[in-house]
Design a protein around this motif. Structure first.
Motif, PDB file in Angstrom:
ATOM      1  N   THR A  99       0.861  -1.175   0.000  1.00  0.00           N
ATOM      2  CA  THR A  99       0.000   0.000   0.000  1.00  0.00           C
ATOM      3  C   THR A  99       0.893   1.219   0.000  1.00  0.00           C
ATOM      4  O   THR A  99       2.084   1.132   0.326  1.00  0.00           O
ATOM      5  N   GLY A 100       0.342   2.374  -0.384  1.00  0.00           N
ATOM      6  CA  GLY A 100       1.215   3.534  -0.461  1.00  0.00           C
ATOM      7  C   GLY A 100       0.485   4.839  -0.648  1.00  0.00           C
ATOM      8  O   GLY A 100      -0.750   4.923  -0.631  1.00  0.00           O
ATOM      9  N   ILE A 101       1.282   5.888  -0.827  1.00  0.00           N
ATOM     10  CA  ILE A 101       0.808   7.255  -1.010  1.00  0.00           C
ATOM     11  C   ILE A 101       1.228   7.723  -2.400  1.00  0.00           C
ATOM     12  O   ILE A 101       2.361   7.498  -2.819  1.00  0.00           O
ATOM     13  N   ALA A 102       0.320   8.378  -3.114  1.00  0.00           N
ATOM     14  CA  ALA A 102       0.650   9.021  -4.381  1.00  0.00           C
ATOM     15  C   ALA A 102       0.476  10.522  -4.215  1.00  0.00           C
ATOM     16  O   ALA A 102      -0.496  10.983  -3.613  1.00  0.00           O
ATOM     17  N   ALA A 111      -4.200   7.858  -0.535  1.00  0.00           N
ATOM     18  CA  ALA A 111      -3.744   7.565   0.822  1.00  0.00           C
ATOM     19  C   ALA A 111      -3.554   6.059   0.993  1.00  0.00           C
ATOM     20  O   ALA A 111      -4.174   5.260   0.289  1.00  0.00           O
ATOM     21  N   PRO A 112      -2.710   5.647   1.925  1.00  0.00           N
ATOM     22  CA  PRO A 112      -2.481   4.208   2.132  1.00  0.00           C
ATOM     23  C   PRO A 112      -3.650   3.547   2.840  1.00  0.00           C
ATOM     24  O   PRO A 112      -4.481   4.209   3.476  1.00  0.00           O
ATOM     25  N   PHE A 122       1.945   6.386   8.398  1.00  0.00           N
ATOM     26  CA  PHE A 122       2.404   6.695   7.048  1.00  0.00           C
ATOM     27  C   PHE A 122       1.441   7.715   6.476  1.00  0.00           C
ATOM     28  O   PHE A 122       0.298   7.398   6.155  1.00  0.00           O
ATOM     29  N   VAL A 123       1.885   8.959   6.384  1.00  0.00           N
ATOM     30  CA  VAL A 123       0.972  10.056   6.081  1.00  0.00           C
ATOM     31  C   VAL A 123       1.733  11.133   5.319  1.00  0.00           C
ATOM     32  O   VAL A 123       2.965  11.218   5.382  1.00  0.00           O
ATOM     33  N   ASP A 124       0.995  11.959   4.554  1.00  0.00           N
ATOM     34  CA  ASP A 124       1.652  13.054   3.850  1.00  0.00           C
ATOM     35  C   ASP A 124       2.222  14.039   4.869  1.00  0.00           C
ATOM     36  O   ASP A 124       1.697  14.206   5.976  1.00  0.00           O
ATOM     37  N   PHE A 179       4.956   2.061  -0.436  1.00  0.00           N
ATOM     38  CA  PHE A 179       5.525   2.821  -1.546  1.00  0.00           C
ATOM     39  C   PHE A 179       5.034   4.260  -1.515  1.00  0.00           C
ATOM     40  O   PHE A 179       4.008   4.585  -0.911  1.00  0.00           O
ATOM     41  N   HIS A 180       5.807   5.106  -2.175  1.00  0.00           N
ATOM     42  CA  HIS A 180       5.476   6.528  -2.293  1.00  0.00           C
ATOM     43  C   HIS A 180       5.773   6.948  -3.722  1.00  0.00           C
ATOM     44  O   HIS A 180       6.915   6.871  -4.183  1.00  0.00           O
ATOM     45  N   LEU A 181       4.736   7.364  -4.456  1.00  0.00           N
ATOM     46  CA  LEU A 181       4.880   7.843  -5.822  1.00  0.00           C
ATOM     47  C   LEU A 181       4.901   9.368  -5.816  1.00  0.00           C
ATOM     48  O   LEU A 181       3.987  10.012  -5.295  1.00  0.00           O
ATOM     49  N   ILE A 182       5.945   9.944  -6.412  1.00  0.00           N
ATOM     50  CA  ILE A 182       6.061  11.397  -6.549  1.00  0.00           C
ATOM     51  C   ILE A 182       5.862  11.720  -8.021  1.00  0.00           C
ATOM     52  O   ILE A 182       6.705  11.374  -8.865  1.00  0.00           O
TER      53      ILE A 182
END
Length: 458
Positions: A99-102, A111-112, A122-124, A179-182
């Motif tokens: 799971t992850g943040i985009a 959001a995850p 796990f947060v922005d 994961f984190h997508l930028i």
């Protein structure tokens, strides 16, 4: 110039006091962070931009960079077109990991799943500053980030917008890779992401961070980022960062890990995209028994210029670091690696290693490797090395004598060249992703976005 206080050679452009005040008005941040931003801005205003006369920048030519073309991203919801352009990258990550943040143009877009975090936070980063201010006040851009290092670092510390916090409490083991997508859309041209990871004593986690661009054509882009990794006693972190911008984006990043007693860090770097990249990557081993393994997979093509400055700083005794960077170069591209192993006086029984190998696939490509040692202790084992050269024609001849055509032979040799660094990467999807990207860059000069999968969009 935006300020009479600026010194000769300083360029602020749209990153001026008016832009900072506008940013602060829109974010409602605590006073300690506002003060930290203003202090960084003062350094940015009075710090000259790097030039080829600066030792650290001698091989990184940024004279074509027009900083006044860019500005801090204004808060906005990404358009539907922006979401769709980056959806394949998100779907690919979502299929490969848990799971992850985009984030698109610095704005959270996905959001995850809390059920998969296993007790971690796990947060922005904008939300984290408000919800976990007491934690971040002592950590954000302090021990694991040095915003006064150069003008880009100071700019980032003053104007950062996007980013994430991963906080893993004591003894918590997050089984699912995160994961984190930028993402940078066609509508935006600036990304100022800042990532901070904090693992308390005995905690474990895996985080994969990837950059991706939408269909931006030849529009110039700018990323000025920062990464802070903080590992407490006995914690274990696998951290992966894959830079995959389009070839019109400038990429600058300052990244530092602080590794505590008996903590273990595996840090994997993939450098594939961007027009020009300059990355400072530092690991500070501050606790007895701390260990770090650093893996780099770099592939350049066209006229790309990628520079990586790495530092393994041994501060405590009985610490271990092991760095292996490998790069392939095509076209007229250039790869610069400058590494330093620093052993402090108290860091007895240090075991440190660094190596950079470069496979130069075209005669006009160039690789510069500069390993270095600075040792102030006497009971240590420190070694380094670097190589650069073309594909061995005897290997190609051998393959062709067995019925393999020249193009396939070269591809197999490149795969074999990178194999030992792939073998060190313990996150299997990351190995596969980097191998695929290198193969496609070898074939057509461009790294792919991750393939779509049966997962939700951004």
């Amino acid at each position: 110039m935006s300020s009479t206080a600026a010194t000769p050679g300083t360029v602020t452009g749209a990153f001026d006091k008016t832009a900072l005040d506008r940013l602060l008005r829109g974010r409602e941040e605590p006073s300690w962070l506002v003060d930290r931003r203003r202090s960084a801005f003062e350094r940015f205003e009075t710090t000259p931009m790097p030039t080829l006369r600066d030792e650290e920048w001698r091989r990184t030519d940024i004279r074509a960079l027009r900083l006044d073309q860019f500005a801090p991203p204004a808060p906005h919801e990404p358009s539907e077109a922006a979401r769709e352009a980056l959806e394949p990258a998100y779907r690919g990550l979502d299929a490969l990991y848990g799971t992850g943040i985009a984030q698109v143009d610095g704005v959270p877009s996905k959001a995850p799943d809390p059920a998969k975090l296993g007790g971690a936070v796990f947060v922005d980063l904008a939300s984290a500053v408000k919800e976990h201010g007491e934690l971040l006040r002592d950590l954000l851009m302090t021990g694991a980030y040095q915003p006064g290092a150069d003008a880009f670092a100071a700019l980032h510390a003053a104007f950062w917008t996007g980013g994430v916090l991963l906080y893993v409490p004591k003894g918590v083991k997050v089984e699912t890779p995160l994961f984190h997508l930028i993402g940078l859309s066609a509508e935006g041209n600036t990304d100022l992401n800042h990532s901070i990871v904090v693992l308390e004593e005995g905690a474990e986690a895996t985080l994969v961070q990837e950059t991706a661009s939408g269909d931006r054509g030849r529009a110039p882009g700018l990323h000025v980022g920062g990464v802070e990794l903080i590992l407490r006693k006995g914690s274990r972190l696998r951290f992966v960062t894959i830079q995959n911008w389009d070839d019109a984006t400038w990429h600058f990043s300052r990244e530092r890990a602080v590794v505590g007693e008996d903590a273990v860090l595996q840090w994997t770097v993939g450098g594939l995209g961007s027009r020009l990249a300059k990355v400072n990557q530092e690991v500070a081993l501050v606790g007895r028994g701390a260990r770090a393994q650093v893996n780099g997979v770099i592939f350049t093509s066209g006229r790309q210029n990628l520079t990586y400055l790495t530092r393994q700083d041994h501060i405590a005794p009985n610490t271990t670091s092991d760095l292996l960077y490998k790069s392939g170069l095509k076209g007229k591209s250039r790869m610069v690696w400058r590494g330093m192993i620093k052993v402090e006086p108290d860091a007895q029984q240090t075991d440190a290693y660094q190596k950079n190998d470069n496979l130069v696939l075209d005669p006009e490509a160039r690789a510069d490797s500069i390993p270095g040692l600075e040792i102030e202790a006497n009971e240590v084992r420190c070694t380094h090395g670097a190589t650069a050269g073309p594909v061995d024609p005897e290997m190609v001849f051998y393959a062709r004598s067995r019925g393999v055509d020249a193009e396939t032979a070269t591809r197999l040799i490149v795969e074999g060249f990178f194999a030992d660094v792939y073998d060190r990467i313990s996150v299997e999807p990351v190995r596969d992703t980097l191998a695929l990207a290198v193969a496609q860059k070898l074939e057509n000069g461009r790294a792919p976005a991750l393939a779509p999968a049966e997962a939700g969009g951004i």
